[in-house]
Write an enzyme that holds these catalytic residues in place. Sequence first.
Site, PDB file in Angstrom:
ATOM      1  N   HIS A 168      -8.696  30.287 -10.390  1.00  0.00           N
ATOM      2  CA  HIS A 168      -8.960  28.914  -9.932  1.00  0.00           C
ATOM      3  C   HIS A 168     -10.341  28.822  -9.275  1.00  0.00           C
ATOM      4  O   HIS A 168     -11.142  27.919  -9.568  1.00  0.00           O
ATOM      5  CB  HIS A 168      -7.901  28.481  -8.913  1.00  0.00           C
ATOM      6  CG  HIS A 168      -6.561  28.183  -9.508  1.00  0.00           C
ATOM      7  ND1 HIS A 168      -6.382  27.268 -10.518  1.00  0.00           N
ATOM      8  CD2 HIS A 168      -5.324  28.659  -9.206  1.00  0.00           C
ATOM      9  CE1 HIS A 168      -5.102  27.195 -10.832  1.00  0.00           C
ATOM     10  NE2 HIS A 168      -4.433  28.034 -10.056  1.00  0.00           N
ATOM     11  N   GLY A 203      -0.417   2.470   7.410  1.00  0.00           N
ATOM     12  CA  GLY A 203      -0.455   1.661   8.625  1.00  0.00           C
ATOM     13  C   GLY A 203      -0.043   0.216   8.433  1.00  0.00           C
ATOM     14  O   GLY A 203      -0.515  -0.660   9.167  1.00  0.00           O
ATOM     15  N   LYS A 204       0.846  -0.070   7.501  1.00  0.00           N
ATOM     16  CA  LYS A 204       1.262  -1.460   7.267  1.00  0.00           C
ATOM     17  C   LYS A 204       2.036  -2.003   8.460  1.00  0.00           C
ATOM     18  O   LYS A 204       1.802  -3.143   8.895  1.00  0.00           O
ATOM     19  CB  LYS A 204       2.118  -1.524   5.993  1.00  0.00           C
ATOM     20  CG  LYS A 204       1.369  -1.101   4.732  1.00  0.00           C
ATOM     21  CD  LYS A 204       2.215  -1.240   3.487  1.00  0.00           C
ATOM     22  CE  LYS A 204       3.334  -0.232   3.448  1.00  0.00           C
ATOM     23  NZ  LYS A 204       2.837   1.162   3.311  1.00  0.00           N
ATOM     24  N   HIS A 230      -4.640  35.229 -10.233  1.00  0.00           N
ATOM     25  CA  HIS A 230      -4.367  33.810 -10.499  1.00  0.00           C
ATOM     26  C   HIS A 230      -5.241  32.929  -9.609  1.00  0.00           C
ATOM     27  O   HIS A 230      -5.925  32.011 -10.101  1.00  0.00           O
ATOM     28  CB  HIS A 230      -2.886  33.523 -10.247  1.00  0.00           C
ATOM     29  CG  HIS A 230      -2.480  32.110 -10.519  1.00  0.00           C
ATOM     30  ND1 HIS A 230      -1.835  31.702 -11.666  1.00  0.00           N
ATOM     31  CD2 HIS A 230      -2.646  30.966  -9.784  1.00  0.00           C
ATOM     32  CE1 HIS A 230      -1.612  30.413 -11.614  1.00  0.00           C
ATOM     33  NE2 HIS A 230      -2.086  29.931 -10.478  1.00  0.00           N
ATOM     34  N   GLU A 231      -5.224  33.193  -8.310  1.00  0.00           N
ATOM     35  CA  GLU A 231      -6.004  32.351  -7.393  1.00  0.00           C
ATOM     36  C   GLU A 231      -7.506  32.553  -7.581  1.00  0.00           C
ATOM     37  O   GLU A 231      -8.288  31.608  -7.447  1.00  0.00           O
ATOM     38  CB  GLU A 231      -5.604  32.656  -5.937  1.00  0.00           C
ATOM     39  CG  GLU A 231      -4.137  32.390  -5.613  1.00  0.00           C
ATOM     40  CD  GLU A 231      -3.714  30.966  -5.911  1.00  0.00           C
ATOM     41  OE1 GLU A 231      -4.572  30.063  -5.867  1.00  0.00           O
ATOM     42  OE2 GLU A 231      -2.521  30.757  -6.203  1.00  0.00           O
ATOM     43  N   GLY A 258       0.814  -1.206   0.000  1.00  0.00           N
ATOM     44  CA  GLY A 258       0.000   0.000   0.000  1.00  0.00           C
ATOM     45  C   GLY A 258       0.845   1.252   0.000  1.00  0.00           C
ATOM     46  O   GLY A 258       2.072   1.191   0.163  1.00  0.00           O
ATOM     47  N   PRO A 259       0.218   2.413  -0.186  1.00  0.00           N
ATOM     48  CA  PRO A 259       0.955   3.681  -0.195  1.00  0.00           C
ATOM     49  C   PRO A 259       1.583   3.960   1.161  1.00  0.00           C
ATOM     50  O   PRO A 259       1.210   3.359   2.182  1.00  0.00           O
ATOM     51  CB  PRO A 259      -0.139   4.717  -0.523  1.00  0.00           C
ATOM     52  CG  PRO A 259      -1.291   3.941  -1.057  1.00  0.00           C
ATOM     53  CD  PRO A 259      -1.217   2.595  -0.419  1.00  0.00           C
ATOM     54  N   PRO A 260       2.545   4.868   1.230  1.00  0.00           N
ATOM     55  CA  PRO A 260       3.158   5.231   2.516  1.00  0.00           C
ATOM     56  C   PRO A 260       2.130   5.845   3.469  1.00  0.00           C
ATOM     57  O   PRO A 260       1.242   6.589   3.060  1.00  0.00           O
ATOM     58  CB  PRO A 260       4.225   6.263   2.126  1.00  0.00           C
ATOM     59  CG  PRO A 260       4.496   6.023   0.673  1.00  0.00           C
ATOM     60  CD  PRO A 260       3.208   5.533   0.091  1.00  0.00           C
ATOM     61  N   GLY A 261       2.275   5.497   4.735  1.00  0.00           N
ATOM     62  CA  GLY A 261       1.440   6.109   5.767  1.00  0.00           C
ATOM     63  C   GLY A 261       0.103   5.454   5.993  1.00  0.00           C
ATOM     64  O   GLY A 261      -0.728   5.981   6.745  1.00  0.00           O
TER      65      GLY A 261
END
Length: 633
Positions: free
Chosen positions: A445, A226-227, A441-442, A221-224
Amino acid sequence: MDKKKFSVGYFIAAIVIIWLFAEYIYKPYTESKSEVPYSEFLEDLNAQNVEKVDITESRIIFKLKENSSADITKPEQRPVIGGVIFNNSSKIKKPETIKSAVRLPDPFLIERLISGDIEFGGIAQRNSLLDMLMGIFLPMLPLVIIWYIIFRNMGGGGGIFSFGKSRAKELQGEMTGVLFKDIGGVGEAEIELREIIDFLKDPKRFDKFGAKLPRGVLLVGPPGTGKTLLAKATAGEAGVPFFFMTGSSFVEMFVGVGAARVRDLFDQAKKKAPCIIFVDEIDAIGQSRMRNFNSNSEQENTLNQLLAEMDGFATNNGVVIMGATNRPEILDQALLRPGRFDRQIQVVLPTEEGREEILKIHTRNIPLDPEIDLKNIAKVTPGFSGADLANIANEASLLAARRNAEKVNMNDFDLAIERVVAGLQRRTPLTPEVRKKVAYHETGHALVACYLPGSDPVHKVSIIPTTKGALGYTMQMPTEDQYLISESDLKNKMAVMLGGRAAELLIFNEASTGASNDLERATDIARRMVTEFGMSEKLGPVRYANSSMMYLQGEAGNRDDLGESTFGIIDGEIKRLVTEAQEHSLNILREHEKVLHEVAKSLQEKEVITSDEIEAFVKNENDNNNNNIQEGN
């Protein structure tokens, strides 16, 4: 303690020991006796300068009297200045207190010593053999000590011959301190691990059906996510010994150490069966052998030994090996086959319900304000891992402590989420021109997100620079988890990402470097649409990207079997999608240019505006448009 500091400390201690040894033990012993000829001993004896004599089998050791005038009258010790001899006491060489001479066969010497007024000690305690041994081994002792310390450190603290000893830390199940109730959001992973726990607790219940204990479980699984915590919780629930080791701990600079440590680890585990061996970051030793051009590499030898231990001629009854990795695409296929890692458990990002469970766990010891709704926080944090949520809870408590509050309120959590997503705000002075460009710019968005259906709601817009390098940010908070995204949704996402660049082109007639990250993310979506999702009419429903599962890379590379013409079409389709998204944003902002100016002006004044303020501007425009339509009618 840091390993570098640890080694330096031992080195300094060894230097001090050598100096003390040489100064107070070896030097006094070796320099306490001055070697002189036998004739000089007789001269001192006849001149009554000798106070004490000791005799060994081969030597005579004698001590001179303190008021002895021996050697004082020698010419070389009397300074001459201008032809006049001076008896300068500071320049006179004092006689050695203790001297030694080779013993010659003299039958009258002992009788003379006994009958005289000299203190005669007889045979000395130190003999020639002891002198020889001390002279050989004492200088070597500091070197032996240093050699022992160095090899002991290199062997991992287990002695000089401990290179092949496993560095695994053994814990009893209850000592892990983690149970499944302490982990939230794992979902189906817990259900699959429960069966392993039942095997370990009551293997006889499965033996009658001929079922065998799974050899290995691979957590992917992805990092973080809880493996590692899941592995600890499995050992804690089963109540069995737990051996913890990282993949990089197997391989050292010496050839054969990794394989020896694998053997030692499994030997220890077999003695404590039933038990669990957990190898974190197993990709450090489990990389595919096709990647290694050197067939005799130490990593490959370690992997071969691991494969043999997991499923070789010897049986590991009661030993379950668990591995964790976020790079499953590089693991060797022999490691992944049934009989070794029988099960691969996907530990995915938590759902909304799982995020709420994780937040409850991490806020158990935090005094929360009654207004805080953890369910609402879980709803606006999709895509956050368990580690991210733990970080948010910790940041919120730090913010509350910083303002000396009694409880953590909702504003603390909002600021904590912003810090994790956008970074810490920093007061960097911006020139009026840059400030104006950032504001437009913001605003671009935010307005494109407001006017496009299905876009994530805008939560906050800011033009305060952050520590992540952004001069401003637009924060969108999804209202629910998305498991299926349509082609139109992806195009709308790209349009929102390019809304800032479109606003700059519309107002200032030129683009700036501020849209570099927006272009990167929009291009990534367009590439995946073309190469992975088959959303291109020219290329058709064909997958052109590699099928590897990668958690540490943002995008998958293209296949190696594609021709140059295909690559050209792919690049053309990616460019078309990104260009269309920018044109879509420009059309929206042209239509609502008045609101763009109003929101940008308000943002320059306040620096931060919320979703309610943006909605007020949009609603005001709609009301004005409706009034104009009614007047026209």
